[in-house]
Write a protein that holds these residues in place. Sequence first.
Motif, PDB file in Angstrom:
ATOM      1  N   GLU A  71      18.456  76.335  92.712  1.00  0.00           N
ATOM      2  CA  GLU A  71      17.849  75.950  91.486  1.00  0.00           C
ATOM      3  C   GLU A  71      16.659  74.966  91.729  1.00  0.00           C
ATOM      4  O   GLU A  71      16.024  74.975  90.874  1.00  0.00           O
ATOM      5  N   ASP A  72      16.764  74.321  92.951  1.00  0.00           N
ATOM      6  CA  ASP A  72      15.768  73.296  92.796  1.00  0.00           C
ATOM      7  C   ASP A  72      14.404  73.654  93.039  1.00  0.00           C
ATOM      8  O   ASP A  72      13.475  73.073  92.936  1.00  0.00           O
ATOM      9  N   LEU A  73      14.139  74.942  93.337  1.00  0.00           N
ATOM     10  CA  LEU A  73      13.001  75.684  93.652  1.00  0.00           C
ATOM     11  C   LEU A  73      12.239  75.867  91.991  1.00  0.00           C
ATOM     12  O   LEU A  73      10.983  75.633  91.900  1.00  0.00           O
ATOM     13  N   ALA A  74      13.132  76.064  90.919  1.00  0.00           N
ATOM     14  CA  ALA A  74      12.552  76.551  89.800  1.00  0.00           C
ATOM     15  C   ALA A  74      12.048  75.271  88.860  1.00  0.00           C
ATOM     16  O   ALA A  74      12.603  74.199  88.820  1.00  0.00           O
ATOM     17  N   TYR A  75      10.869  75.397  88.200  1.00  0.00           N
ATOM     18  CA  TYR A  75      10.577  74.531  87.010  1.00  0.00           C
ATOM     19  C   TYR A  75      11.582  74.253  86.175  1.00  0.00           C
ATOM     20  O   TYR A  75      12.009  74.956  85.409  1.00  0.00           O
ATOM     21  N   GLY A  76      11.881  72.862  85.870  1.00  0.00           N
ATOM     22  CA  GLY A  76      13.040  72.497  85.008  1.00  0.00           C
ATOM     23  C   GLY A  76      14.214  72.932  85.440  1.00  0.00           C
ATOM     24  O   GLY A  76      15.358  72.764  84.663  1.00  0.00           O
ATOM     25  N   LEU A  77      14.438  73.244  86.672  1.00  0.00           N
ATOM     26  CA  LEU A  77      15.869  73.758  86.995  1.00  0.00           C
ATOM     27  C   LEU A  77      16.450  75.034  86.174  1.00  0.00           C
ATOM     28  O   LEU A  77      17.642  75.093  86.247  1.00  0.00           O
ATOM     29  N   ASP A  78      15.363  75.634  85.883  1.00  0.00           N
ATOM     30  CA  ASP A  78      15.621  76.884  84.909  1.00  0.00           C
ATOM     31  C   ASP A  78      15.402  78.320  85.725  1.00  0.00           C
ATOM     32  O   ASP A  78      14.576  78.539  86.285  1.00  0.00           O
ATOM     33  N   PRO A  79      16.801  78.727  86.033  1.00  0.00           N
ATOM     34  CA  PRO A  79      16.792  79.990  87.105  1.00  0.00           C
ATOM     35  C   PRO A  79      16.138  81.254  86.372  1.00  0.00           C
ATOM     36  O   PRO A  79      15.900  82.185  87.127  1.00  0.00           O
ATOM     37  N   SER A  80      15.643  81.183  84.892  1.00  0.00           N
ATOM     38  CA  SER A  80      15.318  82.299  84.435  1.00  0.00           C
ATOM     39  C   SER A  80      13.692  82.038  84.308  1.00  0.00           C
ATOM     40  O   SER A  80      13.190  83.269  84.102  1.00  0.00           O
ATOM     41  N   GLU A  81      13.097  80.922  85.046  1.00  0.00           N
ATOM     42  CA  GLU A  81      11.795  80.868  85.005  1.00  0.00           C
ATOM     43  C   GLU A  81      11.287  81.785  86.477  1.00  0.00           C
ATOM     44  O   GLU A  81      12.116  81.885  87.458  1.00  0.00           O
ATOM     45  N   THR A  82      10.062  82.546  86.187  1.00  0.00           N
ATOM     46  CA  THR A  82       9.554  83.280  87.175  1.00  0.00           C
ATOM     47  C   THR A  82       8.805  82.258  88.186  1.00  0.00           C
ATOM     48  O   THR A  82       7.876  81.665  87.859  1.00  0.00           O
ATOM     49  N   ILE A  83       9.011  82.404  89.408  1.00  0.00           N
ATOM     50  CA  ILE A  83       8.335  81.431  90.411  1.00  0.00           C
ATOM     51  C   ILE A  83       7.360  82.495  91.389  1.00  0.00           C
ATOM     52  O   ILE A  83       7.783  83.565  91.801  1.00  0.00           O
ATOM     53  N   THR A  84       6.040  82.069  91.481  1.00  0.00           N
ATOM     54  CA  THR A  84       4.995  82.940  92.219  1.00  0.00           C
ATOM     55  C   THR A  84       4.439  82.044  92.981  1.00  0.00           C
ATOM     56  O   THR A  84       3.867  80.884  92.791  1.00  0.00           O
ATOM     57  N   TYR A 116       4.051  86.695  96.252  1.00  0.00           N
ATOM     58  CA  TYR A 116       5.655  86.844  96.141  1.00  0.00           C
ATOM     59  C   TYR A 116       6.233  86.051  94.760  1.00  0.00           C
ATOM     60  O   TYR A 116       5.898  84.925  94.611  1.00  0.00           O
ATOM     61  N   SER A 117       6.720  86.884  93.911  1.00  0.00           N
ATOM     62  CA  SER A 117       7.372  86.357  92.683  1.00  0.00           C
ATOM     63  C   SER A 117       8.794  86.653  92.497  1.00  0.00           C
ATOM     64  O   SER A 117       9.074  87.986  92.937  1.00  0.00           O
ATOM     65  N   PHE A 118       9.415  85.696  92.107  1.00  0.00           N
ATOM     66  CA  PHE A 118      10.931  85.979  91.756  1.00  0.00           C
ATOM     67  C   PHE A 118      11.456  85.204  90.651  1.00  0.00           C
ATOM     68  O   PHE A 118      11.195  84.244  90.384  1.00  0.00           O
ATOM     69  N   ARG A 119      12.703  85.698  90.401  1.00  0.00           N
ATOM     70  CA  ARG A 119      13.547  84.829  89.525  1.00  0.00           C
ATOM     71  C   ARG A 119      14.901  84.785  90.022  1.00  0.00           C
ATOM     72  O   ARG A 119      15.399  85.612  90.730  1.00  0.00           O
ATOM     73  N   LEU A 120      15.463  83.566  89.964  1.00  0.00           N
ATOM     74  CA  LEU A 120      16.864  83.371  90.524  1.00  0.00           C
ATOM     75  C   LEU A 120      17.922  83.881  89.658  1.00  0.00           C
ATOM     76  O   LEU A 120      18.723  84.245  90.067  1.00  0.00           O
ATOM     77  N   SER A 121      17.595  83.888  88.452  1.00  0.00           N
ATOM     78  CA  SER A 121      18.738  84.338  87.369  1.00  0.00           C
ATOM     79  C   SER A 121      19.459  85.622  88.010  1.00  0.00           C
ATOM     80  O   SER A 121      20.506  86.202  87.537  1.00  0.00           O
ATOM     81  N   ASP A 122      18.412  86.666  88.250  1.00  0.00           N
ATOM     82  CA  ASP A 122      18.645  88.155  88.304  1.00  0.00           C
ATOM     83  C   ASP A 122      18.024  88.610  89.589  1.00  0.00           C
ATOM     84  O   ASP A 122      18.192  89.740  89.796  1.00  0.00           O
ATOM     85  N   TYR A 123      17.634  87.720  90.528  1.00  0.00           N
ATOM     86  CA  TYR A 123      17.107  88.170  91.732  1.00  0.00           C
ATOM     87  C   TYR A 123      16.093  89.478  91.570  1.00  0.00           C
ATOM     88  O   TYR A 123      15.907  90.186  92.422  1.00  0.00           O
ATOM     89  N   TRP A 124      15.418  89.370  90.469  1.00  0.00           N
ATOM     90  CA  TRP A 124      14.105  90.204  90.474  1.00  0.00           C
ATOM     91  C   TRP A 124      12.970  89.569  91.058  1.00  0.00           C
ATOM     92  O   TRP A 124      12.926  88.386  91.598  1.00  0.00           O
ATOM     93  N   VAL A 125      12.255  90.605  92.085  1.00  0.00           N
ATOM     94  CA  VAL A 125      11.308  90.052  92.830  1.00  0.00           C
ATOM     95  C   VAL A 125       9.956  91.347  92.449  1.00  0.00           C
ATOM     96  O   VAL A 125      10.444  92.241  92.449  1.00  0.00           O
ATOM     97  N   ARG A 126       8.987  90.640  92.890  1.00  0.00           N
ATOM     98  CA  ARG A 126       7.759  91.437  92.405  1.00  0.00           C
ATOM     99  C   ARG A 126       6.690  90.976  93.653  1.00  0.00           C
ATOM    100  O   ARG A 126       6.416  89.876  93.974  1.00  0.00           O
ATOM    101  N   GLN A 127       6.111  91.899  94.324  1.00  0.00           N
ATOM    102  CA  GLN A 127       5.333  91.677  95.431  1.00  0.00           C
ATOM    103  C   GLN A 127       3.829  92.269  95.260  1.00  0.00           C
ATOM    104  O   GLN A 127       3.734  93.432  94.738  1.00  0.00           O
ATOM    105  N   GLU A 128       2.926  91.554  95.473  1.00  0.00           N
ATOM    106  CA  GLU A 128       1.399  92.469  95.395  1.00  0.00           C
ATOM    107  C   GLU A 128       0.519  91.976  96.375  1.00  0.00           C
ATOM    108  O   GLU A 128       0.760  90.923  96.983  1.00  0.00           O
ATOM    109  N   LEU A 129      -0.193  93.000  97.000  1.00  0.00           N
ATOM    110  CA  LEU A 129      -1.068  92.836  97.917  1.00  0.00           C
ATOM    111  C   LEU A 129      -2.363  93.167  97.437  1.00  0.00           C
ATOM    112  O   LEU A 129      -2.656  94.030  96.626  1.00  0.00           O
ATOM    113  N   TYR A 130      -3.332  92.311  98.132  1.00  0.00           N
ATOM    114  CA  TYR A 130      -4.889  92.531  97.665  1.00  0.00           C
ATOM    115  C   TYR A 130      -5.718  92.537  98.804  1.00  0.00           C
ATOM    116  O   TYR A 130      -5.272  91.925 100.017  1.00  0.00           O
ATOM    117  N   LEU A 131      -7.048  93.313  98.862  1.00  0.00           N
ATOM    118  CA  LEU A 131      -7.712  93.245  99.982  1.00  0.00           C
ATOM    119  C   LEU A 131      -9.062  92.846  99.119  1.00  0.00           C
ATOM    120  O   LEU A 131      -9.783  93.649  98.344  1.00  0.00           O
TER     121      LEU A 131
END
Length: 358
Positions: A71-84, A116-131
């Motif tokens: 939870e210390d990763l998330a802004y405001g300790l909010d696990p529903s926040e998306t982190i990128t 690499y984007s993720f949410r701790l509340s539901d362990y949703w993950v999204r990954q993007e690749l660019y060239l």
Amino acid sequence: MRMTRLVRAVIKGFKGLGRGLTIDLNGNTVIVGRSGSGKTSFMEALALLMQSRGEEWLVLEGNLLIIHEPEDLAYGLDPSETITIGVYYEVDEDGESLGRSTGLELSRGSVIGYHYSFRLSDYWVRQELYLNNELVAVVEKVGNEGFVRYPVNARLCMAPTHVMHEDAFITCDGDVSKKAYSLAFILRNMLKNKFYYLGEGRVCWWKRDYETTVDLPSNSVGSDGQYTVHQLSVIQTRPEYEGIYNELMGLVNELGIEGIKAGFTAPKRISGYIKVNGKWVPMFHAGLKMRSLLPILVQLILTPPGSVLLIDSVDLGLTYDELNALVDIIDRMARKVGYQVVMSSKVAPTGNVSVVNI
């Protein structure tokens, strides 16, 4: 020369960076901002991503950074926040060679982007690749399943939690992810042993148990493991590091330190000492300035060509003139050896380095 450069970083929702931050980096760079502006959050986000490179999930307790509670990763300790956490790296000689091995021709200087984007509340993950800033692929974990969202809709063979790893882009049918697979493979392997981090808590320890194993230079000197005294003992005592030791002594003398040494004071116990004003004293007694400088100087000597080195709070314990002298040494060493340094400071130094205000 194999020169990997970090040219852009995108951080959002990590610790103090709820609003998000995108920084373009031009070679050796100092990120400048007041206390609480997010400098350390920016540095730690990159360290977290890089210590997790190639792993099945984020590594919270690694050799660069230790975070005990997710939870210390998330802004405001909010696990529903998306982190990128996003990074953009230039392709070097190693990247070119890795590309050819996968059948993907990349020119040196091409830029691979990875988010690499993720949410701790539901362990949703999204990954993007660019060239070269063009979106190549998007994959997403929803529940326990994985999907390609771009360039087509398709099912993945596994949920894409692997960090900066080609396995996250393997589709069950067809070849839709071949380019993304190649880019992730190139990025993961191109960056092997090319990222080093000195955190704000790098302050040099006085003593270290000899059982600690330190691989030179694959461990960052001033990580939370605090290897500085052990690193010094290896450099000082092994004949193959004689040239490195002499160069380190030259840098130490430039900053008004007359000498440093590390040696056994008890079985399996190494202690460090510093000579100032003609007297040897334990490093623990040397004051904040000296204890924060030593890990930087040792890391400058050990960082291999082609790497990226992050130094948080480079101004720790220094006057403005001392900061300018140190940044000048850092810039000079980085250019001489051929690596990139990204630093943070409350005040902007003078000199040839780029400055980014946040």
